[in-house]
Design a protein around this motif. Structure first.
Motif, PDB file in Angstrom:
ATOM      1  N   LEU A   1       0.820  -1.208   0.000  1.00 31.84           N
ATOM      2  CA  LEU A   1       0.000   0.000   0.000  1.00 31.84           C
ATOM      3  C   LEU A   1       0.855   1.260   0.000  1.00 31.84           C
ATOM      4  O   LEU A   1       0.440   2.297  -0.529  1.00 31.84           O
ATOM      5  N   GLY A   2       2.020   1.163   0.589  1.00 32.92           N
ATOM      6  CA  GLY A   2       2.876   2.344   0.666  1.00 32.92           C
ATOM      7  C   GLY A   2       3.594   2.672  -0.621  1.00 32.92           C
ATOM      8  O   GLY A   2       4.043   3.810  -0.801  1.00 32.92           O
ATOM      9  N   THR A   3       3.689   1.701  -1.540  1.00 26.16           N
ATOM     10  CA  THR A   3       4.513   1.917  -2.733  1.00 26.16           C
ATOM     11  C   THR A   3       3.741   1.946  -4.050  1.00 26.16           C
ATOM     12  O   THR A   3       4.330   2.291  -5.072  1.00 26.16           O
ATOM     13  N   VAL A   4       2.460   1.576  -4.068  1.00 33.35           N
ATOM     14  CA  VAL A   4       1.717   1.664  -5.336  1.00 33.35           C
ATOM     15  C   VAL A   4       1.611   3.132  -5.760  1.00 33.35           C
ATOM     16  O   VAL A   4       1.671   4.042  -4.933  1.00 33.35           O
ATOM     17  N   ASP A   5       1.439   3.348  -7.067  1.00 31.17           N
ATOM     18  CA  ASP A   5       1.418   4.715  -7.587  1.00 31.17           C
ATOM     19  C   ASP A   5       0.188   5.499  -7.137  1.00 31.17           C
ATOM     20  O   ASP A   5       0.274   6.705  -6.898  1.00 31.17           O
ATOM     21  N   LEU A   6      -0.953   4.829  -7.046  1.00 32.45           N
ATOM     22  CA  LEU A   6      -2.177   5.508  -6.598  1.00 32.45           C
ATOM     23  C   LEU A   6      -3.006   4.532  -5.781  1.00 32.45           C
ATOM     24  O   LEU A   6      -3.283   3.416  -6.226  1.00 32.45           O
ATOM     25  N   LEU A   7      -3.404   4.954  -4.588  1.00 30.83           N
ATOM     26  CA  LEU A   7      -4.103   4.088  -3.638  1.00 30.83           C
ATOM     27  C   LEU A   7      -5.433   4.704  -3.231  1.00 30.83           C
ATOM     28  O   LEU A   7      -5.511   5.909  -2.995  1.00 30.83           O
ATOM     29  N   VAL A   8      -6.468   3.870  -3.150  1.00 25.45           N
ATOM     30  CA  VAL A   8      -7.724   4.273  -2.518  1.00 25.45           C
ATOM     31  C   VAL A   8      -7.841   3.551  -1.181  1.00 25.45           C
ATOM     32  O   VAL A   8      -7.755   2.321  -1.114  1.00 25.45           O
ATOM     33  N   ILE A   9      -7.996   4.332  -0.107  1.00 24.79           N
ATOM     34  CA  ILE A   9      -8.325   3.786   1.211  1.00 24.79           C
ATOM     35  C   ILE A   9      -9.805   4.066   1.416  1.00 24.79           C
ATOM     36  O   ILE A   9     -10.218   5.218   1.580  1.00 24.79           O
ATOM     37  N   ASP A  10     -10.595   3.027   1.394  1.00 19.08           N
ATOM     38  CA  ASP A  10     -12.045   3.177   1.371  1.00 19.08           C
ATOM     39  C   ASP A  10     -12.670   3.023   2.751  1.00 19.08           C
ATOM     40  O   ASP A  10     -12.310   2.127   3.514  1.00 19.08           O
ATOM     41  N   ASP A  11     -13.617   3.917   3.035  1.00 20.53           N
ATOM     42  CA  ASP A  11     -14.432   3.853   4.250  1.00 20.53           C
ATOM     43  C   ASP A  11     -13.600   4.025   5.512  1.00 20.53           C
ATOM     44  O   ASP A  11     -13.790   3.315   6.514  1.00 20.53           O
ATOM     45  N   LEU A  12     -12.704   4.979   5.481  1.00 20.83           N
ATOM     46  CA  LEU A  12     -11.870   5.273   6.649  1.00 20.83           C
ATOM     47  C   LEU A  12     -12.753   5.711   7.820  1.00 20.83           C
ATOM     48  O   LEU A  12     -13.660   6.526   7.659  1.00 20.83           O
ATOM     49  N   GLY A  13     -12.480   5.198   8.986  1.00 23.79           N
ATOM     50  CA  GLY A  13     -13.258   5.541  10.172  1.00 23.79           C
ATOM     51  C   GLY A  13     -14.293   4.507  10.523  1.00 23.79           C
ATOM     52  O   GLY A  13     -14.737   4.420  11.675  1.00 23.79           O
ATOM     53  N   SER A  14     -14.692   3.703   9.540  1.00 25.97           N
ATOM     54  CA  SER A  14     -15.723   2.697   9.817  1.00 25.97           C
ATOM     55  C   SER A  14     -15.198   1.609  10.736  1.00 25.97           C
ATOM     56  O   SER A  14     -15.955   0.997  11.491  1.00 25.97           O
ATOM     57  N   GLU A  15     -13.868   1.375  10.701  1.00 29.07           N
ATOM     58  CA  GLU A  15     -13.296   0.323  11.538  1.00 29.07           C
ATOM     59  C   GLU A  15     -13.439   0.656  13.020  1.00 29.07           C
ATOM     60  O   GLU A  15     -13.516  -0.233  13.858  1.00 29.07           O
ATOM     61  N   SER A  16     -13.542   1.940  13.370  1.00 28.34           N
ATOM     62  CA  SER A  16     -13.690   2.316  14.775  1.00 28.34           C
ATOM     63  C   SER A  16     -15.148   2.374  15.197  1.00 28.34           C
ATOM     64  O   SER A  16     -15.468   2.281  16.371  1.00 28.34           O
ATOM     65  N   SER A  17     -16.045   2.500  14.229  1.00 25.40           N
ATOM     66  CA  SER A  17     -17.466   2.619  14.561  1.00 25.40           C
ATOM     67  C   SER A  17     -18.043   1.314  15.089  1.00 25.40           C
ATOM     68  O   SER A  17     -19.098   1.301  15.715  1.00 25.40           O
ATOM     69  N   PHE A  18     -17.334   0.181  14.839  1.00 26.48           N
ATOM     70  CA  PHE A  18     -17.825  -1.094  15.322  1.00 26.48           C
ATOM     71  C   PHE A  18     -17.342  -1.409  16.738  1.00 26.48           C
ATOM     72  O   PHE A  18     -17.722  -2.410  17.319  1.00 26.48           O
ATOM     73  N   LYS A  19     -16.479  -0.570  17.278  1.00 23.42           N
ATOM     74  CA  LYS A  19     -15.973  -0.806  18.619  1.00 23.42           C
ATOM     75  C   LYS A  19     -17.002  -0.380  19.666  1.00 23.42           C
ATOM     76  O   LYS A  19     -17.686   0.622  19.502  1.00 23.42           O
ATOM     77  N   ARG A  20     -17.068  -1.122  20.753  1.00 24.65           N
ATOM     78  CA  ARG A  20     -18.055  -0.824  21.791  1.00 24.65           C
ATOM     79  C   ARG A  20     -17.518   0.148  22.843  1.00 24.65           C
ATOM     80  O   ARG A  20     -18.263   0.912  23.424  1.00 24.65           O
ATOM     81  N   ASP A  21     -16.193   0.086  23.083  1.00 21.72           N
ATOM     82  CA  ASP A  21     -15.659   0.858  24.198  1.00 21.72           C
ATOM     83  C   ASP A  21     -15.484   2.325  23.861  1.00 21.72           C
ATOM     84  O   ASP A  21     -15.742   3.197  24.687  1.00 21.72           O
ATOM     85  N   SER A  22     -15.039   2.663  22.641  1.00 24.30           N
ATOM     86  CA  SER A  22     -14.870   4.064  22.277  1.00 24.30           C
ATOM     87  C   SER A  22     -14.813   4.182  20.768  1.00 24.30           C
ATOM     88  O   SER A  22     -14.666   3.198  20.056  1.00 24.30           O
TER      89      SER A  22
END
Length: 273
Positions: free
Chosen positions: A185-206
């Protein structure tokens, strides 16, 4: 087949070569004939063999060049929604003037990414279900096809990426190890990081993203100056979730490259019942 007799190499097939009185019109040498074969020019045959060898080398170089560039998008992308794979600018349905404007802006920015030395990030933000991921992938496909030189483009869903990386803890031979993914991911010429922030929305504690997730994302974004990010969150919400150093990497060059969806555009995934 060759044989060795008294220290000398013998080629039985050469003993069967028949010389003819016919000359090659191209090289002016006498043509030869083998039993059961058509008459041929030895120089023409040498040229055909050399051409075949050159083609083999070129085909191999093309294969590996594509494998490292234009084939990366289809081979290594990580989707959490398989239906998204068909997304293009052509099949994007603009359900509002805002959506139409955003599609045109995405096309313009994709055109800027066609040049390899263009360095800035793009941020798609706003309400879910409006087409952010669709347009981000459409941009990648356009760059993948029309870039001034072959480029490696990659689409990854944050949720699915982190799941695969964590699964690799139990499978040392997995290609989805943290080190492999940060490097890719760090070296490809163009990267899409999709749905950033959703990984934290599934957490219960914070709502704060885990330290592990932040370390992986920082490792990726710290290497990059050409990234397209989609998120349902605004700047205040992103700041509450992520480390300031990570935020600064996300925001590299995004001025003038923010594409925002609001409630002016209907949710394409809404269902009435």
């Amino acid at each position: 087949m060759a044989s060795i007799t008294e220290g000398k190499m013998k080629f039985p097939l050469l003993d069967k070569v028949q010389k003819t009185n016919q000359k090659c019109p191209k090289h002016g040498v006498f043509m030869i004939k083998l039993p059961g074969k058509l008459t041929f020019c030895p120089k023409c045959q040498q040229e055909r063999i050399a051409a075949h060898e050159r083609k083999t080398v070129i085909d191999a170089e093309t294969y590996w060049r594509k494998r490292k560039t234009t084939d990366v998008l289809s081979r290594d992308s990580i989707f959490d929604d398989p239906n998204l794979k068909t997304a293009t600018f052509e099949n994007f349905e603009a359900t509002s003037q805002e959506a139409e404007n955003n599609k045109n802006l995405a096309r313009t920015i994709a055109g800027q990414y066609l040049k390899a030395d263009t360095q800035f990030n793009t941020l798609f933000t706003g309400l879910p279900g409006r087409g952010k991921s669709h347009l981000a992938l459409a941009m990648l496909k356009a760059v993948n096809e029309y870039a001034e030189r072959p480029m490696s483009c990659l689409f990854v869903s944050v949720n699915e990426l982190m799941r695969l990386v964590k699964d690799s803890f139990n499978y040392p031979d997995s290609k989805y190890t943290e080190a492999n993914m940060v490097e890719l991911l760090g070296t490809v010429d163009l990267l899409v990081i999709d749905d950033l922030g959703s990984e934290s929305s599934f957490k219960r504690d914070s709502r704060e993203a885990s330290e592990f997730t932040q370390n992986v994302l920082f490792g990726v974004l710290n290497k990059r100056n050409r990234t397209i990010i989609t998120t349902n969150l605004n700047s205040k919400e992103l700041t509450a979730i992520y480390n300031p150093k990570l935020i600064s990497r996300m925001y590299r060059g995004i001025k003038g490259h923010i594409i925002k969806f609001t409630d002016k555009t209907p949710d394409q995934r809404s269902v009435e019942f």
